[in-house]
Design an enzyme around this catalytic site. Structure first.
Site, PDB file in Angstrom:
ATOM      1  N   CYS A  15       0.545   5.041   2.169  1.00 46.85           N
ATOM      2  CA  CYS A  15       0.606   5.869   3.372  1.00 46.85           C
ATOM      3  C   CYS A  15      -0.303   5.321   4.469  1.00 46.85           C
ATOM      4  O   CYS A  15      -1.257   4.570   4.200  1.00 46.85           O
ATOM      5  CB  CYS A  15       0.148   7.290   3.058  1.00 46.85           C
ATOM      6  SG  CYS A  15       1.245   8.232   2.001  1.00 46.85           S
ATOM      7  N   ASN A  36       2.061   3.314   7.449  1.00 49.67           N
ATOM      8  CA  ASN A  36       2.652   3.280   6.111  1.00 49.67           C
ATOM      9  C   ASN A  36       3.336   1.933   5.875  1.00 49.67           C
ATOM     10  O   ASN A  36       3.921   1.339   6.777  1.00 49.67           O
ATOM     11  CB  ASN A  36       3.623   4.457   5.870  1.00 49.67           C
ATOM     12  CG  ASN A  36       4.693   4.607   6.920  1.00 49.67           C
ATOM     13  OD1 ASN A  36       4.515   4.246   8.073  1.00 49.67           O
ATOM     14  ND2 ASN A  36       5.828   5.139   6.510  1.00 49.67           N
ATOM     15  N   ILE A  37       3.204   1.468   4.651  1.00 45.66           N
ATOM     16  CA  ILE A  37       3.792   0.190   4.241  1.00 45.66           C
ATOM     17  C   ILE A  37       4.609   0.464   2.982  1.00 45.66           C
ATOM     18  O   ILE A  37       4.044   0.687   1.901  1.00 45.66           O
ATOM     19  CB  ILE A  37       2.698  -0.859   3.970  1.00 45.66           C
ATOM     20  CG1 ILE A  37       1.824  -1.043   5.227  1.00 45.66           C
ATOM     21  CG2 ILE A  37       3.333  -2.192   3.546  1.00 45.66           C
ATOM     22  CD1 ILE A  37       0.569  -1.872   5.001  1.00 45.66           C
ATOM     23  N   GLU A  38       5.925   0.501   3.172  1.00 43.69           N
ATOM     24  CA  GLU A  38       6.803   0.870   2.053  1.00 43.69           C
ATOM     25  C   GLU A  38       7.106  -0.346   1.174  1.00 43.69           C
ATOM     26  O   GLU A  38       6.766  -1.490   1.502  1.00 43.69           O
ATOM     27  CB  GLU A  38       8.086   1.498   2.601  1.00 43.69           C
ATOM     28  CG  GLU A  38       7.775   2.796   3.340  1.00 43.69           C
ATOM     29  CD  GLU A  38       9.002   3.603   3.726  1.00 43.69           C
ATOM     30  OE1 GLU A  38      10.125   3.047   3.721  1.00 43.69           O
ATOM     31  OE2 GLU A  38       8.821   4.795   4.034  1.00 43.69           O
ATOM     32  N   GLU A  62      -2.546   6.930   6.230  1.00 38.49           N
ATOM     33  CA  GLU A  62      -3.926   7.421   6.153  1.00 38.49           C
ATOM     34  C   GLU A  62      -4.752   6.577   5.198  1.00 38.49           C
ATOM     35  O   GLU A  62      -5.905   6.233   5.474  1.00 38.49           O
ATOM     36  CB  GLU A  62      -3.935   8.888   5.686  1.00 38.49           C
ATOM     37  CG  GLU A  62      -3.237   9.847   6.622  1.00 38.49           C
ATOM     38  CD  GLU A  62      -1.753  10.010   6.339  1.00 38.49           C
ATOM     39  OE1 GLU A  62      -1.095   9.051   5.860  1.00 38.49           O
ATOM     40  OE2 GLU A  62      -1.241  11.114   6.599  1.00 38.49           O
TER      41      GLU A  62
HETATM   42  N1  THU Z   1       3.767   8.989   4.623  1.00 32.35           N
HETATM   43  C1  THU Z   1       2.556   8.613   5.144  1.00 32.35           C
HETATM   44  O1  THU Z   1       2.362   7.468   5.562  1.00 32.35           O
HETATM   45  N2  THU Z   1       1.577   9.542   5.173  1.00 32.35           N
HETATM   46  C2  THU Z   1       1.702  10.808   4.700  1.00 32.35           C
HETATM   47  O2  THU Z   1       0.713  11.495   4.531  1.00 32.35           O
HETATM   48  C3  THU Z   1       3.033  11.324   4.401  1.00 32.35           C
HETATM   49  C4  THU Z   1       4.045  10.282   4.074  1.00 32.35           C
HETATM   50  C5  THU Z   1       4.819   7.974   4.555  1.00 32.35           C
HETATM   51  C6  THU Z   1       5.102   7.475   3.167  1.00 32.35           C
HETATM   52  C7  THU Z   1       6.527   6.998   3.290  1.00 32.35           C
HETATM   53  O3  THU Z   1       6.503   5.655   3.744  1.00 32.35           O
HETATM   54  C8  THU Z   1       7.125   7.871   4.374  1.00 32.35           C
HETATM   55  O4  THU Z   1       6.032   8.500   5.029  1.00 32.35           O
HETATM   56  C9  THU Z   1       8.067   8.926   3.863  1.00 32.35           C
HETATM   57  O5  THU Z   1       7.493   9.658   2.852  1.00 32.35           O
END
Ligand code: THU
Length: 136
Positions: A53, A42-44, A55
């Site tokens: 996300c 994940n890259i916020e 995936e």
């Molecule tokens: N997140 C994912 O990377 N994949 C998911 O399917 C669920 C949520 C990440 C997004 C965000 O950076 C963090 O988890 C919290 O929601």
């Protein structure tokens, strides 16, 4: 399919996650039909909704490289990169999988470790789905 290898690839990739806001790290490893594995995390973003996300990161990397056929994806995650439970893909990621993966055969491994995981098909995670065939 070597499930342990796929899960290990996801676990190894987890520390790289960029999650300074939620502190929730997620990593994915995608197995292509040709045997190659693509990882993603994940890259916020400070503008939260721009976050991607794990995936989708993995899937988009693979699709960008010309891959179109996929067998399985391992997913793991946890607060500050510590895996304590099974991390399930969000609804948007399930829908993006649906674009490229066969619902009845694509397998998703929700992993706590190489020995402790839950395995589901995409059809189980996303029943009654809308996909490319609906637009034919
Ligand atoms: N997140 C994912 O990377 N994949 C998911 O399917 C669920 C949520 C990440 C997004 C965000 O950076 C963090 O988890 C919290 O929601």
């Amino acid at each position: 399919m070597d499930r342990r290898r796929l899960i290990q690839a996801a676990i190894d990739n987890l520390p790289g996650a960029y999650a300074p806001y939620s502190h929730f790290y997620v990593s994915a490893a995608l197995l292509c039909r040709d045997g190659t594995v693509y990882t993603g995390f994940n890259i916020e973003n400070a503008a939260y909704s721009a976050t991607v996300c794990a995936e989708r990161s993995a899937l988009f990397r693979a699709v960008n490289d010309g891959k179109r056929e996929f067998e399985a994806m391992a997913v793991c995650g946890g607060r500050d990169g510590v895996i304590t439970g099974y991390c399930a893909p969000c609804g948007v990621c399930r829908q993006v999988m649906r674009e490229f993966c066969q619902p009845e055969t694509f397998r998703i491994l929700l992993a706590k470790s190489v020995d402790d995981y839950r395995e589901m098909t995409l059809a189980e995670l996303l029943p009654m789905s809308f996909g490319p065939e609906n637009l034919e």
